[in-house]
Design a protein around this motif. Structure first.
Motif, mmCIF file in Angstrom:
data_model
loop_
_atom_site.group_PDB
_atom_site.id
_atom_site.type_symbol
_atom_site.label_atom_id
_atom_site.label_comp_id
_atom_site.label_asym_id
_atom_site.label_seq_id
_atom_site.Cartn_x
_atom_site.Cartn_y
_atom_site.Cartn_z
ATOM 1 N N ASN A 34 0.838 -1.213 0.000
ATOM 2 C CA ASN A 34 0.000 0.000 0.000
ATOM 3 C C ASN A 34 0.868 1.256 0.000
ATOM 4 O OD1 ASN A 34 1.061 -0.413 2.496
ATOM 5 N ND2 ASN A 34 -0.767 0.226 3.641
ATOM 6 N N ALA A 35 1.726 1.366 -1.001
ATOM 7 C CA ALA A 35 2.672 2.489 -1.044
ATOM 8 C C ALA A 35 1.949 3.832 -1.091
ATOM 9 C CB ALA A 35 3.590 2.349 -2.255
ATOM 10 N N PHE A 36 0.876 3.907 -1.857
ATOM 11 C CA PHE A 36 0.165 5.188 -1.961
ATOM 12 C C PHE A 36 -0.294 5.656 -0.579
ATOM 13 C CE2 PHE A 36 -3.927 7.417 -2.218
ATOM 14 C CZ PHE A 36 -3.530 8.559 -2.881
ATOM 15 N N GLU A 37 -0.910 4.747 0.169
ATOM 16 C CA GLU A 37 -1.424 5.110 1.497
ATOM 17 C C GLU A 37 -0.290 5.548 2.418
ATOM 18 O OE1 GLU A 37 -3.615 2.808 5.200
ATOM 19 O OE2 GLU A 37 -3.816 2.014 3.181
ATOM 20 N N PHE A 38 0.819 4.810 2.368
ATOM 21 C CA PHE A 38 1.946 5.112 3.256
ATOM 22 C C PHE A 38 2.465 6.532 3.003
ATOM 23 C CE2 PHE A 38 6.436 5.157 4.394
ATOM 24 C CZ PHE A 38 6.415 4.614 5.667
ATOM 25 N N LEU B 48 8.911 -8.396 -10.033
ATOM 26 C CA LEU B 48 8.202 -9.653 -10.289
ATOM 27 C C LEU B 48 7.493 -10.144 -9.029
ATOM 28 C CD1 LEU B 48 10.267 -12.063 -12.548
ATOM 29 C CD2 LEU B 48 8.025 -11.063 -12.977
ATOM 30 N N LEU B 49 8.221 -10.151 -7.919
ATOM 31 C CA LEU B 49 7.633 -10.618 -6.664
ATOM 32 C C LEU B 49 6.497 -9.706 -6.211
ATOM 33 C CD1 LEU B 49 10.980 -11.562 -4.911
ATOM 34 C CD2 LEU B 49 9.170 -13.173 -5.536
ATOM 35 N N ASP B 50 6.631 -8.422 -6.500
ATOM 36 C CA ASP B 50 5.569 -7.473 -6.182
ATOM 37 C C ASP B 50 4.294 -7.838 -6.953
ATOM 38 O OD1 ASP B 50 5.188 -4.622 -4.843
ATOM 39 O OD2 ASP B 50 4.221 -4.539 -6.798
ATOM 40 N N ASN B 51 4.455 -8.191 -8.219
ATOM 41 C CA ASN B 51 3.296 -8.641 -9.005
ATOM 42 C C ASN B 51 2.672 -9.881 -8.377
ATOM 43 O OD1 ASN B 51 3.170 -6.702 -10.953
ATOM 44 N ND2 ASN B 51 4.119 -7.910 -12.575
ATOM 45 N N GLY B 52 3.531 -10.823 -7.979
ATOM 46 C CA GLY B 52 3.021 -12.041 -7.360
ATOM 47 C C GLY B 52 2.253 -11.744 -6.083
ATOM 48 N N MET B 53 2.808 -10.830 -5.283
ATOM 49 C CA MET B 53 2.163 -10.469 -4.019
ATOM 50 C C MET B 53 0.786 -9.842 -4.260
ATOM 51 S SD MET B 53 3.573 -7.747 -1.183
ATOM 52 C CE MET B 53 3.695 -6.374 -2.334
ATOM 53 N N MET B 111 3.593 7.615 -14.529
ATOM 54 C CA MET B 111 4.026 8.227 -13.270
ATOM 55 C C MET B 111 3.139 9.412 -12.894
ATOM 56 S SD MET B 111 6.694 6.982 -11.552
ATOM 57 C CE MET B 111 7.729 8.265 -10.843
ATOM 58 N N LEU B 112 2.706 10.170 -13.898
ATOM 59 C CA LEU B 112 1.943 11.386 -13.612
ATOM 60 C C LEU B 112 0.447 11.143 -13.487
ATOM 61 C CD1 LEU B 112 3.900 13.873 -15.894
ATOM 62 C CD2 LEU B 112 3.755 13.916 -13.390
ATOM 63 N N GLU B 113 -0.010 9.943 -13.828
ATOM 64 C CA GLU B 113 -1.422 9.627 -13.599
ATOM 65 C C GLU B 113 -1.659 9.562 -12.089
ATOM 66 O OE1 GLU B 113 -2.167 6.878 -17.592
ATOM 67 O OE2 GLU B 113 -1.898 5.946 -15.624
ATOM 68 N N PRO B 114 -2.658 10.249 -11.579
ATOM 69 C CA PRO B 114 -2.821 10.293 -10.119
ATOM 70 C C PRO B 114 -3.271 8.975 -9.506
ATOM 71 C CG PRO B 114 -4.609 11.463 -11.222
ATOM 72 C CD PRO B 114 -3.620 11.095 -12.287
ATOM 73 N N GLN B 115 -3.968 8.154 -10.266
ATOM 74 C CA GLN B 115 -4.532 6.955 -9.658
ATOM 75 C C GLN B 115 -3.563 5.771 -9.696
ATOM 76 O OE1 GLN B 115 -5.466 8.295 -12.499
ATOM 77 N NE2 GLN B 115 -5.942 6.757 -14.031
ATOM 78 N N PHE B 116 -3.738 4.902 -8.707
ATOM 79 C CA PHE B 116 -3.040 3.621 -8.671
ATOM 80 C C PHE B 116 -4.032 2.537 -9.090
ATOM 81 C CE2 PHE B 116 1.023 4.224 -6.264
ATOM 82 C CZ PHE B 116 0.966 5.600 -6.186
ATOM 83 N N GLY B 117 -3.534 1.323 -9.300
ATOM 84 C CA GLY B 117 -4.418 0.225 -9.661
ATOM 85 C C GLY B 117 -5.304 -0.187 -8.492
ATOM 86 N N LYS B 118 -6.329 -1.001 -8.796
ATOM 87 C CA LYS B 118 -7.260 -1.440 -7.761
ATOM 88 C C LYS B 118 -6.539 -2.145 -6.624
ATOM 89 C CE LYS B 118 -11.301 -2.110 -10.757
ATOM 90 N NZ LYS B 118 -12.093 -3.127 -11.476
ATOM 91 N N LYS B 119 -5.455 -2.838 -6.940
ATOM 92 C CA LYS B 119 -4.724 -3.584 -5.917
ATOM 93 C C LYS B 119 -3.451 -2.861 -5.481
ATOM 94 C CE LYS B 119 -6.931 -7.803 -7.336
ATOM 95 N NZ LYS B 119 -6.922 -9.003 -8.168
ATOM 96 N N GLY B 120 -3.401 -1.560 -5.748
ATOM 97 C CA GLY B 120 -2.313 -0.742 -5.227
ATOM 98 C C GLY B 120 -1.069 -0.678 -6.082
ATOM 99 N N GLY B 121 -1.092 -1.335 -7.235
ATOM 100 C CA GLY B 121 0.086 -1.307 -8.099
ATOM 101 C C GLY B 121 0.166 -0.008 -8.885
ATOM 102 N N ALA B 122 1.380 0.282 -9.383
ATOM 103 C CA ALA B 122 1.574 1.498 -10.152
ATOM 104 C C ALA B 122 1.389 1.254 -11.647
ATOM 105 C CB ALA B 122 2.970 2.058 -9.887
ATOM 106 N N GLY B 123 1.379 -0.016 -12.059
ATOM 107 C CA GLY B 123 1.301 -0.315 -13.490
ATOM 108 C C GLY B 123 2.609 -0.047 -14.202
ATOM 109 N N LEU B 124 3.705 -0.079 -13.444
ATOM 110 C CA LEU B 124 5.013 0.275 -14.007
ATOM 111 C C LEU B 124 6.011 -0.881 -14.009
ATOM 112 C CD1 LEU B 124 5.513 3.740 -12.272
ATOM 113 C CD2 LEU B 124 5.415 3.357 -14.746
#
Lengths: 123, 162
Positions: A34-38, B48-53, B111-124
């Motif tokens: 939850n990087a955004f929240e942090f 990669l592990l972040d995607n898995g998580m 990076m400049l898009e304000p929103q994150f993904g539904k599961k908190g990922g950056a899509g990067l």
């Protein structure tokens, strides 16, 4: 005087924002889900306490590892700092790079390129 | 470069990611010595592990790396919801077509898009691996059960000679 202190965990950095001492530090590994929240919590705290910040505040980032969600979240924090600079504050940003490390250096360069701000590389 | 490999199957969380990265950093340092691209190589494992998580539906992953000759190959396998698996494959298919300039522009845009993904990922994650020098990014998805897919992501990156 209010301060923001968040102890480090295995996956989140230490946060130590102490306006009276002019210490604003983000230090440690950052791989939270939850990087955004942090990081948004830090931005919110800045919004509430900016009036206590010194005119020449220095924000120090020392992040040996982080995920891309953290990178995007840190951009939001840096944007908040940039807002202060744009409003006339003499704030500076320092970014630690250990041993000419490419990962840490390229991250700083990316932030500089996107935001058009000066980031002082500390090695 | 001495060859070595690791295979893991089991639970994944944000603390576990740090353990893997510490292990990989230690192995690379022992084999290559201190050098300025070790964290960059480790960042592939982080992504990669972040995607898995984020996307494993049962918090389990299979994760491996193989260091062979002048390359390191990372592979992550997890069970994912159909939408997440298909989106990852489509993103891999898209970014493989990018020029360097296009990948830089996409990075800046996301990076400049304000929103994150539904599961908190950056899509990067995949994009960052491409920008950091991955020479191969393959995502394969296969239906497992209704609504769930086995997602296999394979990344190959060279280990530079200094």
């Amino acid at each position: 005087m209010s301060q923001l202190v968040i102890a480090p965990t295995k996956s989140t950095p230490e946060i130590f924002f102490h306006p009276a001492e002019n210490i604003f530090m983000v230090k440690g590994i950052s791989t939270p889900i939850n990087a955004f929240e942090f990081y948004q919590n830090i931005v919110a705290w800045m919004n509430d306490h900016e009036s206590a910040f010194p005119q020449n505040a220095t924000f120090v980032f020392n992040l040996p590892y982080f995920n891309s969600a953290t990178m995007k979240a840190i951009l939001i924090l840096l944007e908040r700092i940039k807002t202060g600079i744009d409003q006339g504050k003499d704030w500076t940003i320092e970014w630690f790079v250990e041993d000419d490390d490419e990962f840490m250096l390229e991250a700083a360069e990316s932030f500089q390129g996107i935001l058009g701000i000066n980031i002082k590389i500390i090695s | 470069m001495k060859e070595n490999a690791l295979n893991y199957f089991g639970k994944i969380d944000e603390h576990c990611i740090v353990e893997f990265v510490d292990l990989l950093n230690g192995i690379l340092t022992r084999n290559l010595g201190a050098r300025k691209d070790l964290r960059k190589i480790c960042s592939f494992a982080i992504e990669l592990l972040d995607n898995g998580m984020r996307y494993s539906v049962d918090d389990n992953i299979s994760f491996s790396w193989i260091i062979q000759n002048d390359h390191i190959t990372f592979e992550l396998q997890n069970l994912a919801q159909k939408d997440d698996a298909v989106r990852l494959r489509e993103q891999a298919d898209l970014i493989r077509t990018f020029s360097e300039e296009e990948s830089d522009n996409e990075f800046r845009k996301v990076m400049l898009e304000p929103q994150f993904g539904k599961k908190g990922g950056a899509g990067l994650g995949l994009l960052q691996m491409l920008r950091k020098g991955a020479v191969r990014i393959d995502v394969d998805v296969n239906k497992s059960t209704e609504g769930e897919y086995v997602c296999v992501c394979k990344i190959v990156t060279p280990i530079k000679r200094y």
